[in-house]
Design an enzyme around this catalytic site. Structure first.
Site, mmCIF file in Angstrom:
data_model
loop_
_atom_site.group_PDB
_atom_site.id
_atom_site.type_symbol
_atom_site.label_atom_id
_atom_site.label_comp_id
_atom_site.label_asym_id
_atom_site.label_seq_id
_atom_site.Cartn_x
_atom_site.Cartn_y
_atom_site.Cartn_z
ATOM 1 N N HIS A 195 -3.492 -4.767 7.732
ATOM 2 C CA HIS A 195 -3.616 -3.623 8.642
ATOM 3 C C HIS A 195 -2.717 -3.801 9.854
ATOM 4 C CE1 HIS A 195 -5.138 -0.067 10.641
ATOM 5 N NE2 HIS A 195 -5.657 0.247 9.482
ATOM 6 N N ASN A 225 0.856 -1.182 0.000
ATOM 7 C CA ASN A 225 0.000 0.000 0.000
ATOM 8 C C ASN A 225 0.901 1.244 0.000
ATOM 9 O OD1 ASN A 225 -1.460 2.252 1.014
ATOM 10 N ND2 ASN A 225 -3.069 0.881 1.712
ATOM 11 N N ARG A 230 -6.909 12.657 0.742
ATOM 12 C CA ARG A 230 -5.803 13.140 1.585
ATOM 13 C C ARG A 230 -4.459 12.550 1.159
ATOM 14 N NH1 ARG A 230 -7.219 9.906 7.122
ATOM 15 N NH2 ARG A 230 -9.254 10.797 6.733
ATOM 16 N N ARG A 260 -9.345 8.000 -0.970
ATOM 17 C CA ARG A 260 -10.294 8.403 0.069
ATOM 18 C C ARG A 260 -11.169 9.539 -0.432
ATOM 19 N NH1 ARG A 260 -8.681 6.294 5.412
ATOM 20 N NH2 ARG A 260 -10.472 7.429 6.183
ATOM 21 N N HIS A 304 -5.596 3.537 -1.663
ATOM 22 C CA HIS A 304 -6.917 3.898 -1.139
ATOM 23 C C HIS A 304 -7.245 5.313 -1.596
ATOM 24 C CE1 HIS A 304 -9.591 4.141 2.759
ATOM 25 N NE2 HIS A 304 -10.268 4.443 1.654
ATOM 26 N N GLU A 329 -8.588 0.370 -2.948
ATOM 27 C CA GLU A 329 -9.425 0.408 -1.742
ATOM 28 C C GLU A 329 -10.387 1.567 -1.880
ATOM 29 O OE1 GLU A 329 -6.921 0.744 1.639
ATOM 30 O OE2 GLU A 329 -6.061 -1.229 1.375
ATOM 31 N N HIS A 382 0.967 6.273 1.721
ATOM 32 C CA HIS A 382 1.672 7.263 2.540
ATOM 33 C C HIS A 382 2.863 7.905 1.842
ATOM 34 C CE1 HIS A 382 -1.266 6.829 5.492
ATOM 35 N NE2 HIS A 382 -1.020 5.560 5.705
ATOM 36 N N GLU A 397 -10.830 -9.507 2.910
ATOM 37 C CA GLU A 397 -9.572 -9.138 3.554
ATOM 38 C C GLU A 397 -9.854 -9.028 5.043
ATOM 39 O OE1 GLU A 397 -6.941 -6.372 1.695
ATOM 40 O OE2 GLU A 397 -6.225 -5.643 3.630
ATOM 41 N N THR A 429 -8.245 3.232 8.412
ATOM 42 C CA THR A 429 -9.470 2.437 8.397
ATOM 43 C C THR A 429 -9.545 1.664 9.706
ATOM 44 O OG1 THR A 429 -9.100 2.253 6.044
ATOM 45 C CG2 THR A 429 -10.830 0.895 6.962
#
Ligand code: PXP
Length: 243
Positions: free
Chosen positions: A194, A11, A53, A49, A47, A74, A14, A155, A105
């Site tokens: 996660h 992922n 962000r 969002r 993801h 996602e 970030h 998941e 999440t």
């Protein structure tokens, strides 16, 4: 069916978080995706969002153009996100609960309580040929709901496991293992993710039915110190050693 190799989806949200902190185009999540591809990652997870962000709409096409790795998008269960998914046609869409004020999440999707809202969304994505995954807590009623919805993948949320210690963590691990087995027995491919780190990934990677782990925050954090290539390779080694 027990998958032999556990896939690693990275992922890269970030990287975009850091880019957006200064409003420019560095560091570019596309470059991260290229590094993940070069060092043997199996997929890119991003993801999009509602508040954009980190990952932005235009990143999706750029990531898809830059690597051949499957993109796992996602997304919240909204009409806007379904339209975006249908435009970009990712390999998979992982439906996650999304609350604007949360930092990440925080819980699983209530697939059991939201059947009527989720059913048309799962159907539209599936009909278009996108693999639908539901990000759920490791609970029998959520697996059963995923079955009723016709999801191909679940998941399992490993956040509780990641934050627990001692006997509580062992209990969470058993719950995850039982739910991976239940999903697989019912023809749903179980994934997990996660909060996974070098220190806690191995007991999860050892769950034989799991086909894929999606890992983000820790890998991008480690990349600051050792480089993304090293961080992904190390995670891969730990996963392989646990299998
Ligand atoms: N899987 C899902 C569905 C997620 O929402 C996230 C967080 O965005 C992850 C995996 C990765 O979690 P982490 O960033 O804690 O590794």
């Amino acid at each position: 069916m027990i998958p032999s190799r556990l896939r690693l989806g990275v992922n890269i949200d970030h990287v975009a978080t850091i880019r957006n902190a200064r409003g420019g185009d560095h560091p570019d999540p596309v470059r991260a995706a290229e590094i993940v591809a070069a060092v043997g990652g199996d997929g890119i997870t991003a993801h999009l969002r509602e508040d954009r962000r980190h990952i932005r709409d235009e990143d999706l096409a750029r990531i898809q153009a830059a690597t051949n790795l499957p993109l796992n998008l996602e997304m919240a269960a909204t009409d806007e996100m379904v339209e975006i998914a249908l435009r970009h046609m990712p390999h998979a869409a992982c439906i996650v609960p999304e609350r604007r004020e949360e930092r990440t999440t925080e819980g699983g999707l209530d697939a059991a309580g939201q059947h009527n809202r989720l059913a048309p969304i799962v159907a539209r994505l599936t009909d278009a040929g996108i693999r639908v995954s539901l990000f759920i807590a490791p609970e029998p009623r959520q697996i059963e709901a995923a079955m009723r919805l016709g999801a191909q993948v679940v998941e399992l949320h490993t956040g509780e496991y990641a934050h627990a210690e001692g006997e509580a963590q062992a209990a969470e691990l058993r719950r995850l293992a039982d739910m991976a087995a239940l999903a697989a027995k019912n023809g749903i491919e179980p994934h997990a993710g996660h909060g996974l780190t070098f220190d806690n990934v191995q007991p999860i990677a050892a769950i034989p039915q799991l086909a894929e782990l999606n890992i983000g925050h820790y890998l991008i954090g480690e990349a600051i110190f050792t480089g993304l290539d090293h961080a992904v390779r190390r995670m891969r080694e730990l996963m392989d050693a646990a299998r």
